[in-house]
Design a protein around this motif. Structure first.
Motif, PDB file in Angstrom:
ATOM      1  N   TYR C 135       0.813  -1.203   0.000  1.00 29.39           N
ATOM      2  CA  TYR C 135       0.000   0.000   0.000  1.00 29.39           C
ATOM      3  C   TYR C 135       0.855   1.264   0.000  1.00 29.39           C
ATOM      4  O   TYR C 135       0.403   2.317  -0.415  1.00 29.39           O
ATOM      5  CB  TYR C 135      -0.991  -0.042   1.174  1.00 29.39           C
ATOM      6  N   PRO C 140      -4.420   3.309  -4.648  1.00 29.37           N
ATOM      7  CA  PRO C 140      -5.602   2.450  -4.803  1.00 29.37           C
ATOM      8  C   PRO C 140      -6.294   2.666  -6.140  1.00 29.37           C
ATOM      9  O   PRO C 140      -6.719   1.706  -6.799  1.00 29.37           O
ATOM     10  CB  PRO C 140      -6.515   2.896  -3.652  1.00 29.37           C
ATOM     11  N   LEU C 143      -4.674   0.746  -8.898  1.00 27.62           N
ATOM     12  CA  LEU C 143      -4.989  -0.677  -8.890  1.00 27.62           C
ATOM     13  C   LEU C 143      -6.363  -0.919  -9.488  1.00 27.62           C
ATOM     14  O   LEU C 143      -6.552  -1.803 -10.334  1.00 27.62           O
ATOM     15  CB  LEU C 143      -4.922  -1.220  -7.456  1.00 27.62           C
ATOM     16  N   ASN C 161     -13.401   2.148  -5.628  1.00 33.54           N
ATOM     17  CA  ASN C 161     -12.886   3.509  -5.499  1.00 33.54           C
ATOM     18  C   ASN C 161     -13.670   4.314  -4.483  1.00 33.54           C
ATOM     19  O   ASN C 161     -13.104   5.020  -3.649  1.00 33.54           O
ATOM     20  CB  ASN C 161     -12.968   4.218  -6.852  1.00 33.54           C
ATOM     21  N   VAL C 164     -12.901   3.532  -0.813  1.00 36.48           N
ATOM     22  CA  VAL C 164     -11.656   4.091  -0.298  1.00 36.48           C
ATOM     23  C   VAL C 164     -11.809   5.573  -0.006  1.00 36.48           C
ATOM     24  O   VAL C 164     -11.285   6.097   0.967  1.00 36.48           O
ATOM     25  CB  VAL C 164     -10.522   3.868  -1.307  1.00 36.48           C
TER      26      VAL C 164
END
Lengths: 415, 273, 268
Positions: C135, C140, C143, C161, C164
């Motif tokens: 991380y 994120p 990814l 998404n 997060v």
């Protein structure tokens, strides 16, 4: 040096057919199910049978492989190192994995056959998609706060999972739990990061599945103003279960908690507040359940308690082997004291984690189901009804829209 | 051309229709205003015109929504987004929540529509330029002011090349600075020939940009007509609406015996609210 | 206004300047790497295996990626509670331990317990280190974009998404409520009942407000074409390369090899 990768370009679709069809107008009496049934576009019975057989085969194969592998691990000569896996204890985990494999095969076959995943995507309308991140955030925030600031053996990390399961269905619920745990470990940065949750993603998926199924069966539908006879029976069941859980908790904790403070400790004010919220929840759950039962005359209390207990037992059964094999029985949460107590009593890791789970999980899940039930009751009928499974969460329609203290959706739809 | 033909709409679970037998015609380059007290049906009409009611909002629609003469009942929502784009009151809930920059936020619509990448880029940059928010392109949307957010939302609609813009009280939740920012931008769009259907309680904005105004009450059209006539009509106040400052100023001037011509010239020179 | 070089960077078209080649690896590669390391540590068992993994698969890449300091700090911080727990529970409560090292009242620390505890600690170090490395070196959104390019649906990507982004947003809301309540005299130091009562104004609005927002957010998304079936256009996606593909497959094969080794008894 990376170069920007040209993304695949698509020409805009111009045909009128689509999977997100326009909703036919709904009637008020009785409210019609506006969401097209999942099998509207079923290509053929044979294809469906093929898929089911494929899924069943995958389930059997996965189970057999799992049992064999477990057996292979169990042949280690030194069981005291904790690597011996008693087959019975891990069987629940094996079944859960096999079930996921079956779902995956079913989805794969469906995709190969029809080019899309209609049976799953029908449960995922836009509203569900919007709700899921919010629910995942609930899981992570509350779960992390309780896990780090509170040292009593509960998790409270499934509120979002069960909420989505109730409103949208078993599959969205399962996916919410699964994703939440994965994101919790792989993506979310400290202070919300948790190393261990990713391993328990499967447990969370099964919790969502169960919650969605219970809601589909109508268990979370309010049942107010029941007769005394029904309340007596329901109340007796609920109180008996609560009593058993409480007794287990009392004897379990008594061994360990002399001298340990029950109050939360942390220097993050938000965590602290949320941890107190968690503590409050447990205290208030029992009180609230009884209040709902006797003052509200709401029979659903019994269903909530039973749902919580079933989910808790299943969750404990699946998470025990994961906890035992991957982390040696400890996860850094308040539950570790219980594991220690069981080990002190001479149990091996497998039995210790299962014992701890059977004490913590039912209480945790009953509390969570209760909180979700309260949230659902606080939502306006209109708001709930728009979700895929919302109709199963409301009482049968009265003649007039009840105008009580409910939460209305913000602006928009009523101007 | 966007037409609501004798529409009556009842939300699911409601006993009374929210709007009753309303007809609105919005031609290209035309700006039409909807005015009326709360609960008069403005938002419902906006939702119907954009197609969200009954597609995203459960309910019964009687009457027709015609886009360029064709009845669109039964067409899915994603086919209507390039016909009519809608902007809501609350700036924050309009954000997708997944885009890290304003640029991507504005590009969100075209990306969803599956257009070729070069088209997406071209449309996004054009939209940013039209509203002159190019300098916001790399900012984080969650850190913008309400007024800026509304501009981003409208830019998103322009990027989808919506033929008609539907604005549901776009300045209602903004502070005075934001109201001015958004009001000016809408005025420029109107002057440039964009077709706009705008629901507002602030009649000043309607006075500046609308050619026609409909006054709503209780879900029905109370009266309608050319903007300056309707907004100066005494019936507006009877229904609880506040006339534009220019109209009030004129009335005060007449009542005080001041030369109306001078007042008119001052107003024409741009001395509005 | 063309998307200039600097803005391209901020849009993620290129990685931020000053990053090493490790950060610029494809996110899926880094993900596979972290997972194989973590699972491998569990499967290998013992102490030597996981520690070797920590050295080769966590510390070495961290040095290459210039994130060693942050990694050590973050990983230690996060794994401290579970590490401490594992130590205490296993050292003192290991059943069947005979070789007593330390007697504290009725409970005894045993050598077997200590051995087991070190194994668990090594394993935790590997898992925590691998995931923290992942991380720290991967965004994120990168990814998710990569997965979306490979074929997961746009809606799944949206959920990932949005989740997060929602976590910090909701915490900000809650923190705001905490501060507001403190200003209004919320008793954060008082007795049980007082604190319990003070919790509701903090948690309640966040939960119910978020749920109330769902309606409007749904409408906004649908109004922007979200319901269109099929793929959406991506402005950009992280690059992938043939060597990385090979590396990923090699990693997976290595993991399978470890599984086979365990199953057949080659590794204790």
């Amino acid at each position: 040096m990376t170069e920007p990768t040209p993304a695949p370009s698509n020409s805009p679709s111009s045909t009128a057919e689509s999977s997100a069809a326009a909703h036919p107008p709904a009637d008020v009496h009785p409210p019609a199910d506006v969401h097209p049934p999942a099998d509207e576009r079923r290509p053929g019975r044979i294809a469906l049978i093929v898929r089911l057989i494929g899924a069943l085969a995958a389930f059997v194969v996965a189970t057999v492989i799992g049992v064999y592998a477990v057996g292979a691990f169990g042949e280690k000569p030194n069981p005291e190192l904790g690597y011996s896996v008693s087959g019975a204890n891990s069987f629940a985990l094996l079944l859960a994995i096999a079930m996921i494999a079956a779902f995956a095969v079913y989805a794969l076959l469906e995709y190969r056959q029809t080019g899309r995943l209609a049976s799953i995507s029908s449960q995922f309308d836009t509203r569900t998609i919007v709700l899921m991140p919010i629910a995942i955030a609930f899981n992570i925030i509350l779960g992390q706060a309780v896990g780090t600031a509170l040292k009593i053996p509960i998790y409270l990390d499934s509120i979002g999972t069960i909420l989505v399961g109730a409103l949208a269905g078993p599959i969205p619920g399962a996916l919410t739990g699964f994703l939440a745990n994965l994101l919790w470990t792989y993506v979310v940065p400290p202070p919300f990061h948790s190393d261990i949750s990713g391993a328990f993603a499967i447990v969370a998926a099964v919790i969502g599945l169960l919650a969605g199924t219970f809601a589909r069966l109508g268990w979370l539908r309010p049942r107010p103003n029941r007769s005394d006879a029904q309340l007596a029976i329901g109340g007796a069941i609920a109180i008996a279960i609560i009593f058993v859980l409480g007794y287990l908790a009392y004897t379990g904790y008594l061994k360990v908690f002399q001298g340990t403070s029950l109050t939360p400790a942390s220097d993050n004010p938000v965590f602290l507040a949320l941890a107190w919220a968690g503590l409050a929840l447990i205290v208030l759950t029992v009180a609230g359940l009884l209040w709902l039962l006797f003052r509200g005359r709401d029979l659903t209390v019994t269903y909530v308690v039973v749902a919580g207990v079933i989910t808790g037992i299943v969750a404990a059964a699946i998470s025990a082997p994961i906890s035992a094999n991957v982390f040696g029985g400890v996860t850094g949460a308040g539950t570790d004291f219980l594991v220690a107590a069981f080990r002190q009593g001479g149990a091996d890791i497998q039995a210790a984690t299962l014992g701890q789970g059977l004490i913590s999980d039912p209480i945790d899940k009953v509390t969570t189901f209760f909180v979700v039930y309260l949230i659902l009751k606080a939502m306006a009928r209109r708001t709930k009804a728009r979700f895929p499974q919302g109709e199963r969460l409301v009482e049968p329609p009265p003649a007039m829209e009840p105008a009580s203290a409910t939460i209305e959706p913000a602006s928009g739809a009523t101007a | 051309m966007l037409e609501l033909e004798s529409v009556t709409y009842r939300y699911a679970g409601a006993t009374e229709p929210a709007v009753h037998d309303v007809t609105i015609r919005l031609a290209a380059s035309e700006v039409v205003g909807l005015c009326g007290p709360s609960e008069s049906g403005k938002t419902t009409l906006c939702l119907i015109a954009s197609g969200l009611a009954p597609r995203a909002i459960r309910g019964t629609l009687a009457g027709r929504l015609l886009v360029d003469g064709a009845d669109v009942a039964g067409r899915p929502m994603h086919e209507l987004v390039s016909r009519a784009g809608i902007c809501f009151q609350d700036p924050t809930t309009q954000l997708s929540g997944v885009n890290a920059t304003v640029y991507e936020e504005v590009a969100f619509g075209p990306m969803n529509l599956g257009l070729p990448r070069s088209d997406v880029v071209a449309r996004t940059e054009q939209a940013l330029e039209t509203l002159r928010i190019g300098d916001l392109a790399m900012r984080d949307p969650s850190r913008l002011s309400g007024g800026q957010l509304q501009l981003v939302a409208i830019a998103g609609l322009l990027a989808m090349r919506a033929a008609h813009l539907i604005l549901d009280e776009p300045t209602a939740e903004l502070d005075p600075a934001g109201t001015r920012l958004v009001g000016d931008a809408i005025e420029e769009l109107a002057a440039a020939g964009t077709s706009i259907l705008i629901a507002e309680q602030r009649t000043d904005l309607l006075a500046r940009i609308c050619q026609r105004v409909l006054i709503l009450r209780g879900g029905r059209v109370a009266f309608e007509g050319p903007a300056d006539e309707v907004l100066a009509d005494p019936r507006l106040e009877e229904l609880g609406g506040a006339p534009p400052s220019a109209v009030r100023l004129r009335r005060e001037a007449i009542a005080a015996g001041i030369d109306v011509g001078a007042v008119d010239r001052a107003i024409a020179a741009g001395a509005t609210a | 206004m063309a998307v200039g070089a600097e803005n391209s960077a901020r849009l993620g078209f290129q990685g931020p300047a000053g990053q090493t080649w490790y950060q610029r690896l494809n996110p899926l590669t880094k993900l596979v790497f972290a997972t194989v390391t973590a699972v491998g540590a569990v499967l290998l068992g013992g102490v030597v295996g996981p520690l070797l993994l920590v050295l080769l698969a966590v510390i070495l890449p961290a040095v290459v990626a210039h994130v060693l300091g942050r990694l050590v700090r973050t990983s230690l911080l996060v794994s401290l509670p579970i590490g401490l727990s594992a130590l205490i529970v296993n050292v003192f409560f290991f059943p069947g331990g005979r070789d007593v090292l330390l007697q504290v009242g009725p409970i005894a620390a045993t050598r077997e317990g200590l051995e087991f505890a070190t194994q668990i600690l090594a394993r935790i170090a590997a898992i925590s280190g691998a995931i923290t490395l992942f991380y720290l070196t991967t965004r994120p959104s990168d990814l998710v974009l990569d997965l979306e390019r490979r074929g997961i649906s746009g809606r799944a990507a949206f959920v990932a998404n949005a989740s997060v982004q929602t976590v910090p947003r909701m915490v900000e809301l809650a923190a705001g409520n905490v501060a507001a309540q403190r200003a209004r005299g919320l008793d954060t130091e008082g007795g049980l009942l007082a604190r319990v009562g003070g919790v509701v104004p903090i948690v309640g609005p966040v939960i119910l407000g978020s749920i109330a927002d769902v309606e409007e957010r749904t409408m906004s998304l649908e109004a922007r074409g979200f319901t269109r079936p099929g793929r959406r256009t991506l402005l950009w996606a992280p690059a992938d390369s043939a060597p990385e593909r090979v590396a990923r497959w090699l990693l997976i094969l290595a993991l399978l090899a470890i599984v086979a080794a365990r199953a057949t008894g080659v590794i204790g």
